[in-house]
Design a protein around this motif. Structure first.
Motif, PDB file in Angstrom:
ATOM      1  N   MET A   1       0.840  -1.192   0.000  1.00 50.81           N
ATOM      2  CA  MET A   1       0.000   0.000   0.000  1.00 50.81           C
ATOM      3  C   MET A   1       0.875   1.242   0.000  1.00 50.81           C
ATOM      4  O   MET A   1       1.838   1.330   0.764  1.00 50.81           O
ATOM      5  N   PRO A   2       0.598   2.226  -0.857  1.00 53.74           N
ATOM      6  CA  PRO A   2       1.416   3.437  -0.903  1.00 53.74           C
ATOM      7  C   PRO A   2       1.343   4.221   0.411  1.00 53.74           C
ATOM      8  O   PRO A   2       0.281   4.346   1.023  1.00 53.74           O
ATOM      9  N   ILE A   3       2.492   4.709   0.853  1.00 57.80           N
ATOM     10  CA  ILE A   3       2.584   5.520   2.060  1.00 57.80           C
ATOM     11  C   ILE A   3       3.450   6.735   1.775  1.00 57.80           C
ATOM     12  O   ILE A   3       4.094   6.829   0.723  1.00 57.80           O
ATOM     13  N   ARG A   4       3.482   7.694   2.700  1.00 57.50           N
ATOM     14  CA  ARG A   4       4.315   8.879   2.500  1.00 57.50           C
ATOM     15  C   ARG A   4       5.790   8.500   2.557  1.00 57.50           C
ATOM     16  O   ARG A   4       6.197   7.558   3.245  1.00 57.50           O
ATOM     17  N   TRP A   5       6.600   9.253   1.814  1.00 54.17           N
ATOM     18  CA  TRP A   5       8.018   8.947   1.710  1.00 54.17           C
ATOM     19  C   TRP A   5       8.712   8.948   3.068  1.00 54.17           C
ATOM     20  O   TRP A   5       9.608   8.150   3.326  1.00 54.17           O
ATOM     21  N   ARG A   6       8.316   9.843   3.957  1.00 51.77           N
ATOM     22  CA  ARG A   6       8.952   9.907   5.261  1.00 51.77           C
ATOM     23  C   ARG A   6       8.808   8.578   6.002  1.00 51.77           C
ATOM     24  O   ARG A   6       9.769   8.068   6.599  1.00 51.77           O
ATOM     25  N   ASP A   7       7.623   8.016   5.974  1.00 52.03           N
ATOM     26  CA  ASP A   7       7.394   6.745   6.649  1.00 52.03           C
ATOM     27  C   ASP A   7       8.128   5.609   5.951  1.00 52.03           C
ATOM     28  O   ASP A   7       8.672   4.704   6.596  1.00 52.03           O
TER      29      ASP A   7
ATOM     30  N   PRO B   1      14.769  10.855   7.393  1.00 59.63           N
ATOM     31  CA  PRO B   1      13.598  10.686   6.516  1.00 59.63           C
ATOM     32  C   PRO B   1      12.825  11.985   6.338  1.00 59.63           C
ATOM     33  O   PRO B   1      12.683  12.772   7.274  1.00 59.63           O
ATOM     34  N   LEU B   2      12.326  12.187   5.140  1.00 57.67           N
ATOM     35  CA  LEU B   2      11.575  13.403   4.827  1.00 57.67           C
ATOM     36  C   LEU B   2      10.456  13.083   3.869  1.00 57.67           C
ATOM     37  O   LEU B   2      10.473  12.057   3.181  1.00 57.67           O
ATOM     38  N   ASP B   3       9.452  13.967   3.823  1.00 55.32           N
ATOM     39  CA  ASP B   3       8.360  13.828   2.866  1.00 55.32           C
ATOM     40  C   ASP B   3       8.730  14.490   1.552  1.00 55.32           C
ATOM     41  O   ASP B   3       9.554  15.425   1.501  1.00 55.32           O
ATOM     42  N   VAL B   4       8.122  14.004   0.483  1.00 54.02           N
ATOM     43  CA  VAL B   4       8.300  14.562  -0.853  1.00 54.02           C
ATOM     44  C   VAL B   4       6.935  15.035  -1.334  1.00 54.02           C
ATOM     45  O   VAL B   4       5.913  14.376  -1.094  1.00 54.02           O
ATOM     46  N   ALA B   5       6.901  16.186  -1.989  1.00 54.48           N
ATOM     47  CA  ALA B   5       5.641  16.754  -2.470  1.00 54.48           C
ATOM     48  C   ALA B   5       5.772  17.158  -3.930  1.00 54.48           C
ATOM     49  O   ALA B   5       6.877  17.350  -4.445  1.00 54.48           O
ATOM     50  N   VAL B   6       4.623  17.271  -4.591  1.00 50.26           N
ATOM     51  CA  VAL B   6       4.574  17.799  -5.952  1.00 50.26           C
ATOM     52  C   VAL B   6       3.576  18.945  -5.976  1.00 50.26           C
ATOM     53  O   VAL B   6       2.599  18.957  -5.225  1.00 50.26           O
ATOM     54  N   HIS B   7       3.842  19.907  -6.858  1.00 50.96           N
ATOM     55  CA  HIS B   7       2.927  21.036  -6.995  1.00 50.96           C
ATOM     56  C   HIS B   7       1.987  20.758  -8.166  1.00 50.96           C
ATOM     57  O   HIS B   7       2.421  20.584  -9.304  1.00 50.96           O
TER      58      HIS B   7
ATOM     59  N   PRO C   1       6.381   0.837  -0.987  1.00 52.20           N
ATOM     60  CA  PRO C   1       7.703   0.456  -0.480  1.00 52.20           C
ATOM     61  C   PRO C   1       8.351  -0.697  -1.228  1.00 52.20           C
ATOM     62  O   PRO C   1       9.578  -0.802  -1.253  1.00 52.20           O
ATOM     63  N   GLU C   2       7.559  -1.568  -1.827  1.00 48.69           N
ATOM     64  CA  GLU C   2       8.136  -2.726  -2.506  1.00 48.69           C
ATOM     65  C   GLU C   2       8.578  -2.423  -3.935  1.00 48.69           C
ATOM     66  O   GLU C   2       9.584  -2.937  -4.408  1.00 48.69           O
TER      67      GLU C   2
ATOM     68  N   GLY D   1      -0.847  12.005  -3.359  1.00 48.05           N
ATOM     69  CA  GLY D   1      -1.713  11.839  -2.213  1.00 48.05           C
ATOM     70  C   GLY D   1      -2.412  13.120  -1.800  1.00 48.05           C
ATOM     71  O   GLY D   1      -2.703  13.990  -2.626  1.00 48.05           O
ATOM     72  N   GLU D   2      -2.625  13.271  -0.501  1.00 51.34           N
ATOM     73  CA  GLU D   2      -3.405  14.369   0.052  1.00 51.34           C
ATOM     74  C   GLU D   2      -2.605  15.672   0.071  1.00 51.34           C
ATOM     75  O   GLU D   2      -1.383  15.664  -0.069  1.00 51.34           O
TER      76      GLU D   2
END
Length: 451
Positions: A1-7, A184-190, A202-203, A210-211
């Motif tokens: 399942m997709p999760i945020r990059w930080r996690d 670890p950090l989050d990645v975002a797109v505009h 993760p796999e 996402g949100e």
């Protein structure tokens, strides 16, 4: 399942079977300044003596390595301290104790009985402590602490403490060599609907949008990341008078030949007052790897707020002394368009798949990190390229004089090898592209920043 990059990064790097926790450690997968040459450790010993002098030679002098890998840096530094104590404080560029008449080495500190042949690959520094101080007290007073999540390595000298958390009340030197890039950090797109987090499987490493980002992350992006036109965003500093960096970045693109990362994500915990601090006019050149986005229509950003928090927490652990972060990074106004997220495994750059089988790293927003640390320390910082920092500490990578080959052939070969090693450390297209962020706490910056 997709999760945020930080996690995903946190689990891949620091979970029970994470990249930095299990296996042989970072040295099995990539080359860093510590692995490249003992000259790096020798320069840090020089820096340690400067910090010791600025602190007035305290009865306990801490050396804390955050993101210690398998203890390579402290093991080498421990050996140098012991060796320099034995020979009166003279240590060569090669990392070996210096002996009278040897060449290609950093000359003995002022007051040392050693007489060395000066070469272009190393030069003497002024205002250094006497060899008597180093011989009699440094080795006895220094306390080494490695901070790392992995288990303590076998055969590590017992003088090196091993812990999973940064200790409180540090008086001395805190080193974070290629640590922040692995926080670890989050990645975002505009998108047309504003900034949104990127999610990752993760796999497989497949990303989806996402949100919307949280208000805190949106505030960081607005403050520290350029807008979509490519012009710099307005950078606000908690106290602009605290920053003393004029560092700007170049515009080189493409992946680095040398690995731009190493470390371990360890977060730690305001220090009023700050002595005077000079200004720096060094201008680093910074390259930037690029990474794919779900669509070419989107602009990526790596949200460095977690790195800011980690560095600020580390600086809070300082009672007095110097905190040094060494990493690849970028500055506001020249953030990489597509980000820098990438992976490393077995000496090769690989796609950033957070499955635990490879390193996952991203360059550091160094100005944002520096601002966070300065706000805690209430002291100005200095930021310079690694090549400038090492040259100021006595290693410049210059070739020894050819005349030495006629008078001391073996010494010339040693000096040439030492100069070559230093040249790798100072190459702006490789390890020399690191930035050194130097944050004093309770001591003058000028006393620990050689020029």
């Amino acid at each position: 399942m997709p999760i945020r990059w930080r996690d995903a990064m946190n689990q891949a790097l620091y979970g029970p079977d994470g990249f930095f926790v299990a296996g042989g450690g970072p040295a099995a997968h990539f080359r860093t300044s510590v692995h490249a040459s003992p000259a790096f450790t020798t320069a840090l010993l020089r820096l340690l003596t400067q910090v010791d002098a600025a602190l007035g030679h305290p009865p306990r002098l801490d050396v804390v390595d955050v993101g210690a890998g398998r203890g390579e840096l402290l093991r080498a530094l421990h050996g140098l301290v012991a060796s320099s104590a034995f020979v009166g404080g003279a240590v060569g560029v090669s990392g070996e104790p210096a002996h009278s008449g040897r060449s290609g080495l950093i000359p003995a500190w002022s007051g040392s009985p050693e007489t060395l042949t000066p070469t272009a690959s190393a030069r003497p520094l002024g205002d250094e402590p006497s060899s008597v101080t180093v011989r009699q007290s440094l080795a006895e007073r220094v306390r080494f602490t490695a901070v790392e999540y992995a288990d303590r390595p076998e055969n590590l000298p017992e003088e090196i403490n091993w812990t999973a958390e940064i200790p409180d009340g540090i008086t001395g030197l805190l080193i974070a060599t290629e640590w922040l890039d692995n926080v670890p950090l989050d990645v975002a797109v505009h998108t047309k609907n504003g900034w949104r987090y990127l999610l990752v499987d993760p796999e497989s490493g497949v990303e989806t949008i996402g949100e919307p980002v949280t208000p805190d992350d949106l505030d960081w992006l607005t403050t520290w990341w350029p807008d979509l036109t490519g012009s710099p965003s307005a950078t606000s500093d908690p106290d602009p008078g605290l920053t003393s960096t004029d560092a700007t970045s170049g515009s080189e693109s493409g992946f680095r030949a040398a690995r731009p990362a190493q470390g371990s994500s360890l977060t730690a915990r305001s220090r009023p007052g700050c002595p005077e601090t000079p200004h720096s006019d060094d201008r680093p050149e910074i390259g930037r790897p690029r990474s794919e986005t779900p669509s070419g229509d989107y602009r990526r950003a790596e949200i460095g707020r977690t790195r800011d928090d980690a560095w600020a927490s580390a600086v809070r652990k300082m009672e007095r002394g110097l905190a040094v972060a060494v990493d690849y990074g970028h500055l506001s106004g020249d953030r990489p368009v597509d980000g820098t997220l990438t992976g490393y495994r077995g000496g090769r750059q690989v796609p950033p798949v957070p499955d635990g089988s490879s390193d996952v790293t991203a360059h550091v927003a160094m100005d944002s990190v520096a601002s966070a640390g300065a706000a805690v320390a209430r002291c100005a910082y200095s930021m310079v390229p690694q090549r400038e920092a090492l040259r100021a500490l006595g290693a410049d990578g210059g070739r020894p004089p050819l005349s030495l080959a006629g008078t001391d052939p073996a010494g010339y070969v040693r000096a040439l090898a030492a100069a070559s090693a230093v040249a790798e450390l100072t190459d702006p297209a490789g390890l020399g592209g690191h930035l050194w962020l130097r944050q004093p706490v309770g001591i003058p910056l000028g006393s620990v920043v050689a020029r």
